[in-house]
Design a protein around this motif. Structure first.
Motif, short mmCIF file in Angstrom:
data_model
loop_
_atom_site.label_atom_id
_atom_site.label_comp_id
_atom_site.label_asym_id
_atom_site.label_seq_id
_atom_site.Cartn_x
_atom_site.Cartn_y
_atom_site.Cartn_z
N LYS A 42 14.64 11.76 80.86
CA LYS A 42 15.70 12.70 80.48
C LYS A 42 16.25 13.45 81.68
N GLU A 50 25.58 13.99 85.49
CA GLU A 50 26.41 15.06 86.07
C GLU A 50 27.01 14.61 87.40
N GLY A 106 36.06 18.15 78.45
CA GLY A 106 34.75 18.77 78.18
C GLY A 106 33.92 19.03 79.41
N ASN A 115 23.05 22.15 87.30
CA ASN A 115 22.24 21.32 86.41
C ASN A 115 21.45 20.28 87.18
N MET B 35 30.52 20.04 77.85
CA MET B 35 29.33 19.20 77.85
C MET B 35 28.29 19.60 78.89
N SER B 36 28.73 20.18 80.01
CA SER B 36 27.75 20.61 81.00
C SER B 36 26.95 21.80 80.48
N ASP B 37 27.58 22.60 79.61
CA ASP B 37 26.82 23.69 78.98
C ASP B 37 25.76 23.12 78.05
N MET B 39 24.29 20.32 78.49
CA MET B 39 23.24 19.78 79.34
C MET B 39 22.44 20.87 80.04
N ALA B 40 23.04 22.04 80.20
CA ALA B 40 22.33 23.14 80.84
C ALA B 40 21.37 23.82 79.88
N PHE B 41 21.75 23.90 78.62
CA PHE B 41 21.01 24.77 77.72
C PHE B 41 20.24 24.10 76.60
N VAL B 42 20.65 22.91 76.20
CA VAL B 42 19.99 22.30 75.05
C VAL B 42 18.66 21.67 75.45
N LYS B 43 17.62 21.96 74.69
CA LYS B 43 16.30 21.50 75.12
C LYS B 43 15.70 20.41 74.25
N GLU B 44 16.13 20.29 73.02
CA GLU B 44 15.47 19.31 72.16
C GLU B 44 16.47 18.70 71.20
N MET B 64 20.90 13.38 76.41
CA MET B 64 20.10 14.50 75.92
C MET B 64 19.21 14.11 74.74
N ASP B 65 19.24 12.85 74.33
CA ASP B 65 18.51 12.41 73.12
C ASP B 65 18.94 13.18 71.88
N TRP B 117 17.05 26.42 75.81
CA TRP B 117 15.98 26.98 76.63
C TRP B 117 16.02 28.50 76.50
#
Lengths: 143, 118
Positions: A42, A50, A106, A115, B35-37, B39-44, B64-65, B117
């Motif tokens: 992951k 990114e 997006g 990131n 989308m970068s947000d 990827m920055a914040f989503v954990k599961e 991100m699964d 997170w």
């Protein structure tokens, strides 16, 4: 995992949002097949995605070279784009030079480089204005 | 926790692909258009509610699964997006509700897990 290193190469097309992410997707699949830890997979996938998006939206396309060994995954994304004039600023969460078009897609949240740093064990950015940018991302197989 | 089938009812949503996944259990959610947000914040594994309907949403979900996407504000994705989601095994539902209302409905019906997170 076998001892031999796996090497992958991908070309990244310029401003093609449809296929952007193909390289990262391919690496994710390969790591899954090789039996890497889900956490490692992951982190590599996100950081590489990114970087790949950056190469598409800022770098005018480029290339991705990936080396997978039992110790670590090394991803090198390079482009011949405009380069990054102020790397400190570029590393600041929220800072973005993306166009409105890119935002509509997006991206341009200003979280790309932060990131990449967050999800990797080592990250190196070499950039020269007018020449291009090379980002090296390393994720260790074991923490 | 809600089953995906319950979410579809609550949001009065249409299932665009992944009809076979209605038994998926969803514990947490995330609402974002950048989308970068995500990827920055989503954990599961979460349900991602978004007004963005391009292939990159599906790509982000893949990295991100994230197994379920909910397109809000009546946005209709192109066939290419549906095809990509099918290929990646990602379920897409779509609702007329705006993002804020959509998140509120899910929250008040029991999806209260922090998908981000701390």
């Amino acid at each position: 995992m076998s001892e031999a290193a796996v090497k992958l190469h991908y070309d990244i097309d310029a401003e093609d949002f449809t296929t952007a992410g193909e390289a990262s997707s391919g690496v994710k699949k390969t790591l899954t097949r090789l039996g890497a830890e889900p956490d490692v997979i992951k982190r590599v996938a996100i950081a590489m995605y990114e970087a790949e998006i950056n190469a598409v939206i800022h770098g005018g396309g480029g290339a991705a070279d990936v080396e997978i060994t039992p110790e670590k995954v090394t991803v090198v994304i390079s482009d011949q784009g405009p380069g990054i004039p102020d790397l400190d600023k570029a590393m600041t969460p929220g800072w973005s030079t993306a166009t409105n078009l890119v935002r509509e897609m997006g991206f341009g949240a200003g979280m790309g480089l932060p990131n990449m740093k967050r999800y990797t064990d080592e990250m190196y950015v070499e950039s020269e204005v007018g020449v291009g940018t090379k980002v090296t991302l390393i994720v260790n197989m074991k923490r | 926790m809600l089953k995906l089938s319950e979410i579809v009812k609550i949001l009065d949503a249409q299932v665009l692909t992944g009809e076979e996944n209605m038994d998926l259990e969803i514990y947490s959610g995330c609402g974002a258009d950048l989308m970068s947000d995500v990827m920055a914040f989503v954990k599961e594994s979460v349900i991602l509610c978004t007004g963005l309907v391009n292939p990159q949403v599906v790509r982000t979900a893949e990295m991100m699964d994230i197994k379920v996407l909910c397109f809000v504000r009546g946005k209709v994705p192109g066939d290419q997006v549906i095809e990509l989601a099918k290929e990646k095994g990602i379920t897409i539902i779509a609702t007329q509700h705006p993002l804020f209302i959509c998140c509120g409905m899910l929250y008040s019906n029991g999806i209260k897990g922090r998908g981000v997170w701390n």
